[in-house]
Design an enzyme around this catalytic site. Structure first.
Site, PDB file in Angstrom:
ATOM      1  N   LYS A  83       0.829  -1.086  -0.685  1.00  0.00           N
ATOM      2  CA  LYS A  83      -0.045   0.102  -0.398  1.00  0.00           C
ATOM      3  C   LYS A  83       0.442   1.109  -0.702  1.00  0.00           C
ATOM      4  O   LYS A  83       1.009   1.924  -0.564  1.00  0.00           O
ATOM      5  CB  LYS A  83      -1.287   0.291   0.901  1.00  0.00           C
ATOM      6  CG  LYS A  83      -2.230  -1.201   1.584  1.00  0.00           C
ATOM      7  CD  LYS A  83      -3.058  -1.500   2.311  1.00  0.00           C
ATOM      8  CE  LYS A  83      -3.697  -2.797   1.908  1.00  0.00           C
ATOM      9  NZ  LYS A  83      -4.467  -2.887   3.270  1.00  0.00           N
ATOM     10  N   GLN A 129      -4.948  -1.712   9.381  1.00  0.00           N
ATOM     11  CA  GLN A 129      -5.251  -2.401   8.327  1.00  0.00           C
ATOM     12  C   GLN A 129      -5.338  -3.934  10.014  1.00  0.00           C
ATOM     13  O   GLN A 129      -5.138  -4.020  11.042  1.00  0.00           O
ATOM     14  CB  GLN A 129      -3.840  -2.721   8.573  1.00  0.00           C
ATOM     15  CG  GLN A 129      -3.296  -4.656   7.426  1.00  0.00           C
ATOM     16  CD  GLN A 129      -3.615  -4.321   6.949  1.00  0.00           C
ATOM     17  OE1 GLN A 129      -3.633  -3.628   5.929  1.00  0.00           O
ATOM     18  NE2 GLN A 129      -4.026  -5.483   5.581  1.00  0.00           N
ATOM     19  N   ASP A 167     -11.495   2.875   4.028  1.00  0.00           N
ATOM     20  CA  ASP A 167     -11.907   1.480   3.917  1.00  0.00           C
ATOM     21  C   ASP A 167     -13.251   1.004   3.531  1.00  0.00           C
ATOM     22  O   ASP A 167     -14.042  -0.592   3.445  1.00  0.00           O
ATOM     23  CB  ASP A 167     -11.285   0.263   5.370  1.00  0.00           C
ATOM     24  CG  ASP A 167     -10.783  -0.682   5.557  1.00  0.00           C
ATOM     25  OD1 ASP A 167      -9.549  -0.778   4.194  1.00  0.00           O
ATOM     26  OD2 ASP A 167      -9.651  -0.695   6.227  1.00  0.00           O
TER      27      ASP A 167
HETATM   28  N1  GUN Z   1      -6.584  -7.406   5.957  1.00  0.00           N
HETATM   29  C1  GUN Z   1      -6.885  -7.332   4.485  1.00  0.00           C
HETATM   30  N2  GUN Z   1      -7.960  -7.248   4.084  1.00  0.00           N
HETATM   31  C2  GUN Z   1      -7.589  -5.454   4.072  1.00  0.00           C
HETATM   32  C3  GUN Z   1      -8.648  -4.562   3.865  1.00  0.00           C
HETATM   33  O1  GUN Z   1      -9.241  -4.918   2.643  1.00  0.00           O
HETATM   34  N3  GUN Z   1      -8.802  -3.327   4.762  1.00  0.00           N
HETATM   35  C4  GUN Z   1      -7.890  -3.746   5.960  1.00  0.00           C
HETATM   36  N4  GUN Z   1      -7.931  -2.930   6.663  1.00  0.00           N
HETATM   37  N5  GUN Z   1      -7.115  -4.714   6.410  1.00  0.00           N
HETATM   38  C5  GUN Z   1      -7.713  -5.944   5.612  1.00  0.00           C
END
Ligand code: GUN
Length: 289
Positions: free
Chosen positions: A53, A97, A120
């Site tokens: 990311k 995350q 998100d």
């Molecule tokens: N963990 C796995 N996929 C995601 C996601 O799309 N967002 C977040 N915050 N954590 C994740």
């Protein structure tokens, strides 16, 4: 046209457009979109996701603020950080995350993020808005999956979509988006009876269960389009490899479209996070309503 849906290429194209938009925002509005990425603990898969990311942000000119916190961080300390980030004007998006360690309640954390910075799309205000058809911030993996489906199929009206998995992160929002586009939606899950025959009815099959090669060739209708959301690391032939929730080699010969793993939905999730961050920055600057 190959039946393999190239999510990596689609994500690269989307990111190229976003890069131009970010450059324009900086030049014309003196606005640089920024995102804070918060990682608690040292889960290896989460570390890879966060690194990817941050790398994408750098490529696009989006400012990233990384916050890596130890596994034993208290819920109160994490909430204090989120409050600071809510008030920080050069942070337009906040991503915590998931999963967070067990002693932290993810519902409490997600509720603390300002809905306007919730890139998100997991705050209940954004989920509620989506449930009534007023999409604000849409969760990244379902958003990316819908972009791939629309690119491949165009109008989805009347198609029978089967979503396997009912998580808040993917299954539920995916079902909502498919319903918004006039699909007939079935959500299957671990307690579903005769899941194979339900899957066989699907024009669109979305697998989001987190079980390697769970969907077999005889579960899938000839000519269906398959979106594989799974990212499962397995040991095979003495090697570590990533596989999806769908038995790709067996399923791909009979379908009209299928996303590979890796290179399908995964890159789209990150591209859509960038998309949501740019949207959040524009919205906070009053450039969009
Ligand atoms: N963990 C796995 N996929 C995601 C996601 O799309 N967002 C977040 N915050 N954590 C994740």
């Amino acid at each position: 046209m190959s039946n393999v849906i190239d999510g990596k290429q689609f994500a690269n194209d989307l990111c190229e457009k976003l890069k131009l938009e970010v450059a324009q925002l900086l030049e014309q509005q003196d606005l640089q979109p920024g995102i804070a990425v918060v990682l608690v603990g040292d889960d290896p898969a989460s570390q890879v996701y966060v690194r990817n990311k941050v790398k994408r942000c750098e490529q696009l000119g989006i400012k990233s603020f990384e916050h890596r916190l130890p596994e034993d961080t208290s819920e109160a300390d994490l909430l204090t950080l989120i409050k600071q980030l809510n008030d920080q004007s050069d942070v337009h998006g906040i991503l915590v995350q998931l999963p967070v360690p067990d002693h932290i309640d993810d519902k409490v954390i997600l509720a603390a993020i300002s809905p306007s910075k919730d890139v998100d799309g997991l705050h209940i205000e954004n989920i509620g808005a989506m449930a009534v058809g007023n999409n604000q911030m849409v969760p990244c993996t379902p958003l990316g999956s819908m972009m791939l489906l629309n690119d491949r199929l165009g109008d989805l009206s009347g198609k029978h979509a089967v979503v396997i998995g009912r998580s808040n992160l993917v299954g539920k929002p995916m079902a909502t988006l498919l319903l918004q586009q006039n699909c007939t939606v079935t959500v299957a899950h671990s307690r579903t009876k005769d899941i194979e025959s339900i899957c066989r009815q699907a024009d669109i099959l979305v697998a989001a269960v987190g079980r390697p090669r769970f969907v077999k060739a005889d579960w899938v209708k000839e000519g269906a389009v398959v979106i594989d959301v799974g990212i499962n690391r397995i040991e095979e032939d003495g090697k570590s490899r990533l596989v999806g929730d769908v038995d790709f080699d067996a399923v791909s010969p009979k379908v009209a479209g299928i996303t590979p793993v890796p290179g399908g939905v995964g890159p789209m999730t990150i591209a859509c996070l960038m998309y949501n961050t740019v949207f959040a920055a524009k919205k906070q600057a009053g450039l969009v309503s």
